[in-house]
Scaffold this motif. Sequence first.
Motif, PDB file in Angstrom:
ATOM      1  N   VAL A 173       0.841  -1.203   0.000  1.00 30.26           N
ATOM      2  CA  VAL A 173       0.000   0.000   0.000  1.00 30.26           C
ATOM      3  C   VAL A 173       0.876   1.253   0.000  1.00 30.26           C
ATOM      4  CG1 VAL A 173      -1.590   1.381   1.395  1.00 30.26           C
ATOM      5  CG2 VAL A 173      -2.028  -1.051   1.078  1.00 30.26           C
ATOM      6  N   GLY A 174       1.906   1.248   0.836  1.00 32.41           N
ATOM      7  CA  GLY A 174       2.797   2.400   0.914  1.00 32.41           C
ATOM      8  C   GLY A 174       3.636   2.573  -0.333  1.00 32.41           C
ATOM      9  N   ILE A 175       4.066   1.468  -0.916  1.00 35.09           N
ATOM     10  CA  ILE A 175       4.850   1.538  -2.154  1.00 35.09           C
ATOM     11  C   ILE A 175       4.013   2.161  -3.264  1.00 35.09           C
ATOM     12  CG2 ILE A 175       5.997   0.174  -3.944  1.00 35.09           C
ATOM     13  CD1 ILE A 175       6.631  -1.875  -1.711  1.00 35.09           C
ATOM     14  N   LYS A 176       2.760   1.753  -3.365  1.00 35.51           N
ATOM     15  CA  LYS A 176       1.861   2.316  -4.380  1.00 35.51           C
ATOM     16  C   LYS A 176       1.683   3.815  -4.173  1.00 35.51           C
ATOM     17  CE  LYS A 176      -0.831  -1.889  -5.315  1.00 35.51           C
ATOM     18  NZ  LYS A 176      -2.167  -2.543  -5.194  1.00 35.51           N
ATOM     19  N   ALA A 177       1.617   4.240  -2.921  1.00 35.32           N
ATOM     20  CA  ALA A 177       1.478   5.668  -2.631  1.00 35.32           C
ATOM     21  C   ALA A 177       2.721   6.435  -3.069  1.00 35.32           C
ATOM     22  CB  ALA A 177       1.236   5.870  -1.136  1.00 35.32           C
ATOM     23  N   GLY A 178       3.885   5.863  -2.802  1.00 29.42           N
ATOM     24  CA  GLY A 178       5.126   6.512  -3.204  1.00 29.42           C
ATOM     25  C   GLY A 178       5.257   6.638  -4.709  1.00 29.42           C
ATOM     26  N   LYS A 179       4.891   5.584  -5.426  1.00 28.63           N
ATOM     27  CA  LYS A 179       4.950   5.625  -6.888  1.00 28.63           C
ATOM     28  C   LYS A 179       3.935   6.613  -7.448  1.00 28.63           C
ATOM     29  CE  LYS A 179       7.471   3.749  -8.813  1.00 28.63           C
ATOM     30  NZ  LYS A 179       8.875   4.157  -9.067  1.00 28.63           N
ATOM     31  N   ALA A 180       2.758   6.674  -6.809  1.00 25.64           N
ATOM     32  CA  ALA A 180       1.731   7.620  -7.261  1.00 25.64           C
ATOM     33  C   ALA A 180       2.187   9.057  -7.071  1.00 25.64           C
ATOM     34  CB  ALA A 180       0.425   7.374  -6.498  1.00 25.64           C
ATOM     35  N   TYR A 198       6.627  -7.019  -3.890  1.00 26.41           N
ATOM     36  CA  TYR A 198       7.259  -5.715  -3.698  1.00 26.41           C
ATOM     37  C   TYR A 198       8.096  -5.280  -4.899  1.00 26.41           C
ATOM     38  CZ  TYR A 198       5.856  -6.113   1.194  1.00 26.41           C
ATOM     39  OH  TYR A 198       5.127  -6.224   2.352  1.00 26.41           O
ATOM     40  N   SER A 199       8.026  -6.028  -5.980  1.00 27.87           N
ATOM     41  CA  SER A 199       8.843  -5.719  -7.157  1.00 27.87           C
ATOM     42  C   SER A 199       8.443  -4.408  -7.826  1.00 27.87           C
ATOM     43  CB  SER A 199       8.758  -6.860  -8.175  1.00 27.87           C
ATOM     44  OG  SER A 199       7.414  -7.077  -8.577  1.00 27.87           O
ATOM     45  N   ILE A 200       7.294  -3.859  -7.458  1.00 23.84           N
ATOM     46  CA  ILE A 200       6.873  -2.566  -8.035  1.00 23.84           C
ATOM     47  C   ILE A 200       7.719  -1.422  -7.486  1.00 23.84           C
ATOM     48  CG2 ILE A 200       4.508  -3.296  -8.508  1.00 23.84           C
ATOM     49  CD1 ILE A 200       3.650  -1.837  -5.958  1.00 23.84           C
ATOM     50  N   ALA A 201       8.452  -1.679  -6.409  1.00 22.88           N
ATOM     51  CA  ALA A 201       9.345  -0.650  -5.864  1.00 22.88           C
ATOM     52  C   ALA A 201      10.564  -0.514  -6.771  1.00 22.88           C
ATOM     53  CB  ALA A 201       9.781  -1.014  -4.452  1.00 22.88           C
ATOM     54  N   ASP A 202      11.277   0.600  -6.654  1.00 23.39           N
ATOM     55  CA  ASP A 202      12.484   0.812  -7.456  1.00 23.39           C
ATOM     56  C   ASP A 202      13.643  -0.037  -6.964  1.00 23.39           C
ATOM     57  OD1 ASP A 202      11.711   3.193  -9.278  1.00 23.39           O
ATOM     58  OD2 ASP A 202      11.061   3.826  -7.281  1.00 23.39           O
ATOM     59  N   HIS A 203      13.612  -0.367  -5.684  1.00 22.00           N
ATOM     60  CA  HIS A 203      14.700  -1.146  -5.097  1.00 22.00           C
ATOM     61  C   HIS A 203      14.146  -1.883  -3.885  1.00 22.00           C
ATOM     62  CE1 HIS A 203      18.874  -2.208  -4.672  1.00 22.00           C
ATOM     63  NE2 HIS A 203      19.011  -1.632  -3.490  1.00 22.00           N
ATOM     64  N   VAL A 204      14.556  -3.131  -3.701  1.00 25.95           N
ATOM     65  CA  VAL A 204      14.094  -3.934  -2.559  1.00 25.95           C
ATOM     66  C   VAL A 204      15.309  -4.377  -1.754  1.00 25.95           C
ATOM     67  CG1 VAL A 204      12.816  -5.972  -1.810  1.00 25.95           C
ATOM     68  CG2 VAL A 204      12.114  -4.768  -3.894  1.00 25.95           C
ATOM     69  N   ILE A 205      15.253  -4.164  -0.445  1.00 23.54           N
ATOM     70  CA  ILE A 205      16.322  -4.608   0.445  1.00 23.54           C
ATOM     71  C   ILE A 205      15.714  -5.440   1.569  1.00 23.54           C
ATOM     72  CG2 ILE A 205      17.889  -2.710  -0.051  1.00 23.54           C
ATOM     73  CD1 ILE A 205      16.917  -1.278   2.440  1.00 23.54           C
ATOM     74  N   LYS A 326      17.442 -11.106  -4.903  1.00 24.11           N
ATOM     75  CA  LYS A 326      16.768 -11.951  -5.886  1.00 24.11           C
ATOM     76  C   LYS A 326      17.294 -13.389  -5.891  1.00 24.11           C
ATOM     77  CE  LYS A 326      15.766  -8.040  -8.944  1.00 24.11           C
ATOM     78  NZ  LYS A 326      15.935  -7.477 -10.308  1.00 24.11           N
ATOM     79  N   GLN A 327      17.986 -13.774  -4.826  1.00 26.03           N
ATOM     80  CA  GLN A 327      18.570 -15.108  -4.816  1.00 26.03           C
ATOM     81  C   GLN A 327      17.502 -16.195  -4.922  1.00 26.03           C
ATOM     82  OE1 GLN A 327      20.502 -15.167  -0.926  1.00 26.03           O
ATOM     83  NE2 GLN A 327      18.975 -16.613  -0.240  1.00 26.03           N
ATOM     84  N   LYS A 328      17.800 -17.244  -5.650  1.00 27.11           N
ATOM     85  CA  LYS A 328      16.895 -18.377  -5.802  1.00 27.11           C
ATOM     86  C   LYS A 328      17.397 -19.596  -5.041  1.00 27.11           C
ATOM     87  CE  LYS A 328      14.071 -16.192  -8.491  1.00 27.11           C
ATOM     88  NZ  LYS A 328      12.746 -15.791  -7.997  1.00 27.11           N
ATOM     89  N   ASN A 329      18.625 -19.507  -4.524  1.00 25.00           N
ATOM     90  CA  ASN A 329      19.151 -20.613  -3.732  1.00 25.00           C
ATOM     91  C   ASN A 329      19.869 -20.037  -2.518  1.00 25.00           C
ATOM     92  OD1 ASN A 329      22.009 -20.046  -4.459  1.00 25.00           O
ATOM     93  ND2 ASN A 329      21.299 -20.608  -6.509  1.00 25.00           N
ATOM     94  N   SER A 330      20.362 -20.921  -1.686  1.00 24.63           N
ATOM     95  CA  SER A 330      20.950 -20.473  -0.433  1.00 24.63           C
ATOM     96  C   SER A 330      22.476 -20.421  -0.461  1.00 24.63           C
ATOM     97  CB  SER A 330      20.511 -21.418   0.690  1.00 24.63           C
ATOM     98  OG  SER A 330      20.936 -22.740   0.410  1.00 24.63           O
TER      99      SER A 330
END
Length: 362
Positions: A173-180, A198-205, A326-330
Amino acid sequence: MNGRRISAVIFDMDGTLLNTEQLTKDLLKEFLAKYGKVVDMDKENKRLGTVHHESAIGIVKDYDLPITLQQYSQSIMPMYHDKWLQAKALPGVNRLIKHLHKHGIPYAVASNSIKKNVEVKVSAQKGWKEYFKVILGSDEVKSGKPSPDLFLEAANKMGVDASCCLVIEDSVVGIKAGKAAKMQVVAVPSIQSESDQYSIADHVIHSFLDFQPELWELPPFEDRVMKALPIEPIHFKGSYKNGFLQECSDDGTSDLPGQAWGVYFGWVKVDSQERLKIVVSIRWDRSCGAFRRNIQACFINGSNGQTCDQLMEVTLVGYIRGFCTKQKNSSDAQILDQDKSIAEACLDLAAYDYHGCNPSKN
């Protein structure tokens, strides 16, 4: 990043700056139990980040509660208030706030909570009342998130252009607000099982400890000591078996938040006398069919076999590195020999000392 130079930062509050989501996760369960109802986590996760009024309407309706909206709010809000006062800043939050303050970078908090509740949470944290000059609640704008109103008003109060603001959020919800609001957005997911959304954000940590100011042309951190980062102590209890720690937090003593990812090190108290050095790798995975926290552990002192199945108190005091988002393995989540060497060297330094956990040196 994306060619924009950031000149101000806007934070969400709950689940972003403070661990309120973790502290209050069972409150609704307790409340609904009085009416013979069971929490539907799918519905509650979708409500994350919404304003209280909208959330309350949904809860009363979805669970068919025999009370009015006003009765619901009057009953549950005091329960939340008590928990807010116990909330702690999430790992790396105070570090970033102090860093921005030191370099004169404007920052604000903009929350979907009403203003007076946001101020209660800010006042409960040491130094925050002085640090945060701009505090906004959803009752101060026409519409709360996902509307951009809160973030646009925060930019206005800081006297900066909206396009030069960086939003840091934990909810979709907050990410959508920031993008808007046409702002850049960094996501720090509080619901780990739904982090793919959360991929709609510019960066994910994974946590604030992974935040790199230089990506946004902000002054870089310069506070690492011996290839690691001193952190505010994180405490939790667990039992060790076959190279892994299993959390034991039924008594509410754990403050290991969902946003704790990466390789950490610290001290372990096994009994009233023995204290050991430990390195842990913390991540979330679905390897066993369910999404759960995975804590690999290694005792630097070589006492792995002696501590099997014993309850121990863990205090993490340092952070070495994070993992690829974005890791797919450990593979990169394994504890390396280099991690052990860094931890062992650091734990002999005053910067990583912790009274009550660090053994006395003879």
